[in-house]
Scaffold this active site. Structure first.
Site, short mmCIF file in Angstrom:
data_model
loop_
_atom_site.label_atom_id
_atom_site.label_comp_id
_atom_site.label_asym_id
_atom_site.label_seq_id
_atom_site.Cartn_x
_atom_site.Cartn_y
_atom_site.Cartn_z
N ILE A 34 5.70 -3.01 11.12
CA ILE A 34 5.30 -1.61 11.29
C ILE A 34 3.80 -1.46 11.05
O ILE A 34 3.32 -0.36 10.79
CB ILE A 34 6.09 -0.68 10.35
CG1 ILE A 34 5.99 -1.14 8.88
CG2 ILE A 34 7.54 -0.59 10.79
CD1 ILE A 34 6.60 -0.18 7.88
N ILE A 76 2.34 2.80 2.50
CA ILE A 76 3.53 2.66 3.33
C ILE A 76 4.49 1.65 2.73
O ILE A 76 5.70 1.89 2.65
CB ILE A 76 3.14 2.27 4.77
CG1 ILE A 76 2.36 3.41 5.43
CG2 ILE A 76 4.37 1.92 5.59
CD1 ILE A 76 1.74 3.05 6.77
N ARG A 117 0.43 -3.71 12.63
CA ARG A 117 -0.27 -3.88 13.90
C ARG A 117 0.21 -5.15 14.56
O ARG A 117 0.54 -6.13 13.90
CB ARG A 117 -1.79 -3.94 13.70
CG ARG A 117 -2.46 -2.62 13.36
CD ARG A 117 -2.42 -1.65 14.53
NE ARG A 117 -3.16 -0.42 14.28
CZ ARG A 117 -2.66 0.66 13.71
NH1 ARG A 117 -1.40 0.66 13.29
NH2 ARG A 117 -3.40 1.74 13.54
N ARG A 169 -2.63 -8.29 -1.92
CA ARG A 169 -3.87 -8.89 -2.42
C ARG A 169 -3.99 -8.75 -3.93
O ARG A 169 -4.42 -9.66 -4.63
CB ARG A 169 -5.08 -8.24 -1.75
CG ARG A 169 -5.34 -8.67 -0.33
CD ARG A 169 -6.53 -7.94 0.25
NE ARG A 169 -6.34 -6.49 0.23
CZ ARG A 169 -7.26 -5.61 0.62
NH1 ARG A 169 -8.44 -6.04 1.04
NH2 ARG A 169 -7.00 -4.32 0.61
N HIS A 197 5.39 2.02 19.23
CA HIS A 197 4.41 2.40 18.22
C HIS A 197 4.57 3.88 17.84
O HIS A 197 3.66 4.69 17.99
CB HIS A 197 2.99 2.12 18.70
CG HIS A 197 1.99 2.00 17.58
ND1 HIS A 197 0.84 1.26 17.68
CD2 HIS A 197 1.98 2.53 16.32
CE1 HIS A 197 0.16 1.33 16.55
NE2 HIS A 197 0.84 2.10 15.71
N ILE A 198 5.73 4.19 17.29
CA ILE A 198 6.07 5.58 16.98
C ILE A 198 6.30 5.81 15.49
O ILE A 198 6.99 6.74 15.09
CB ILE A 198 7.30 6.05 17.79
CG1 ILE A 198 8.49 5.10 17.59
CG2 ILE A 198 6.94 6.18 19.26
CD1 ILE A 198 9.78 5.59 18.23
N GLY A 199 5.70 4.94 14.66
CA GLY A 199 5.90 5.07 13.23
C GLY A 199 5.55 6.43 12.67
O GLY A 199 6.24 6.95 11.79
N GLY A 242 0.85 -1.19 0.00
CA GLY A 242 0.00 0.00 0.00
C GLY A 242 0.88 1.24 0.00
O GLY A 242 2.03 1.20 -0.45
N GLU A 284 -0.29 -3.21 23.78
CA GLU A 284 0.69 -2.13 23.87
C GLU A 284 0.43 -1.31 25.14
O GLU A 284 -0.66 -0.78 25.28
CB GLU A 284 0.62 -1.23 22.63
CG GLU A 284 1.09 -1.92 21.38
CD GLU A 284 0.94 -1.08 20.13
OE1 GLU A 284 1.43 -1.50 19.06
OE2 GLU A 284 0.30 0.01 20.20
#
Length: 340
Positions: A254, A175, A256, A195, A304-306, A173, A285
């Site tokens: 990166i 990212i 979930r 997909r 979780h700091i992407g 996608g 988390e």
């Protein structure tokens, strides 16, 4: 005490030109954001903080038209929706909306917007940072360099190469494509599983499509997960998939935490089925403080700091405002999320 007085009680969220502005309910988590972030909201909304709403629900419930969800808070339940009869829109900070029951929200006639695209670069940067840090054993190296017990550096202490190796991206996608663009600069061979085949992106970065995830896993030196969390992607990477990976491979997540079977990952790391893991996301988390992933030398964890850069988070908030304003004005949301 009415809701207007509640809102004006703090200088932080009171202004002199709020008359006539629609009211928005904001997560208390947002109260710690920089003031210029909050000013983006104040230009269009009178802010009601969630803690004030809870204490003055009877006075506030009728006037709230927009709900801002940040860091998955507040929890959007049927009870909350029932208490907001004039709510028109819920805007989510981030792309993933797995914490929102879209069908439930839709039954209340409420629209949902998220913030795609604006966080793609920052999250891709984070993916590359994790890959590089794991490959070069950066955290271990920092600990050695800073340890009071270190008197000399071991010249035989080594990591592995990134340049010229094979990267497998699961989820091409926004990212995933940004990751591929960066990997091209490292002269990596890029494989991807998605997909649907993405011919345009494929050609832009010289990527190779793997219709079967097995083919990607067996060939990749680094496997980076960048899929959305859906019922189909829960535990997408489990024992079977980990066993297919090279014993020298590294898993980077990166997306979930629920996309990876963490118990299977712990076992694979302990037994040397794969070399290492670098995770910006886990489930839950944060992890329980006794979780084995916290103490493994071949694991890097970040909180979780992407998307956690100043400009990216500010752009996310701007997107949230734009979606909320559109819903209240009765125009199409730029980034509407509809139930599947």
């Amino acid at each position: 005490q009415n809701c207007r007085h509640v809102n004006a009680a703090s200088d932080f969220h009171s202004t002199t030109n709020m008359e006539g502005l629609p009211c928005a309910l904001l997560s208390d988590k947002m109260s710690h954001l920089p003031e210029d972030y909050i000013e983006l909201v104040k230009l269009h909304f009178r802010i009601i903080w969630f803690k004030d709403f809870v204490q003055n629900q009877q006075q506030c419930s009728q006037v709230i038209q927009a709900l801002f969800v940040w860091a998955q808070l507040p929890h959007v339940t049927q009870e909350l929706l029932q208490s907001l009869p004039n709510l028109k829109v819920i805007v989510n900070g981030g792309v993933g909306v797995n914490h929102l029951d879209l069908n439930l929200i839709s039954r209340f006639g409420v629209k949902v917007g998220n913030t795609p695209h604006v966080l793609s670069n920052a999250t891709a940067d984070m993916g590359m940072a994790l890959m590089l840090a794991s490959a070069r054993r950066l955290i271990e190296g920092i600990n050695i360099a800073c340890s009071p017990e270190t008197t000399a550096f071991d010249c035989n202490w080594i990591g592995i190469d990134v340049s010229g190796t094979t990267l497998g991206i699961i989820g091409m996608g926004n990212i995933g494509f940004k990751v591929a663009q960066r990997a091209k600069g490292f002269e990596m061979k890029i494989l991807y599983h998605n997909r649907n085949r993405r011919h345009k992106e494929e050609e832009a970065v010289g990527a190779h499509f793997c219709e079967k995830i097995e083919d990607l896993l067996q060939q990749s030196d680094f496997v980076m997960i960048a899929v959305n969390l859906t019922p189909e992607t829960v535990k997408l990477i489990g024992k079977r998939e980990l066993d297919m990976m090279k014993p020298t491979a590294t898993l980077i997540n990166i997306s979930r935490g629920q996309v990876v079977d963490q118990d299977a990952l712990v076992e694979a790391l302990q037994k040397g089925v794969i070399r290492a893991a670098a995770l910006d996301v886990t489930h839950p988390e944060p992890l329980p403080r006794h979780h084995p992933l916290l103490t493994m030398k071949n694991v890097i964890l970040s909180p979780h700091i992407g998307s956690a850069t100043y400009n990216t988070r500010k752009s996310m908030l701007q997107k949230m405002v734009e979606n909320a304003v559109a819903a209240i004005n009765g125009t199409p949301l730029p980034d509407e999320v509809v139930p599947r």
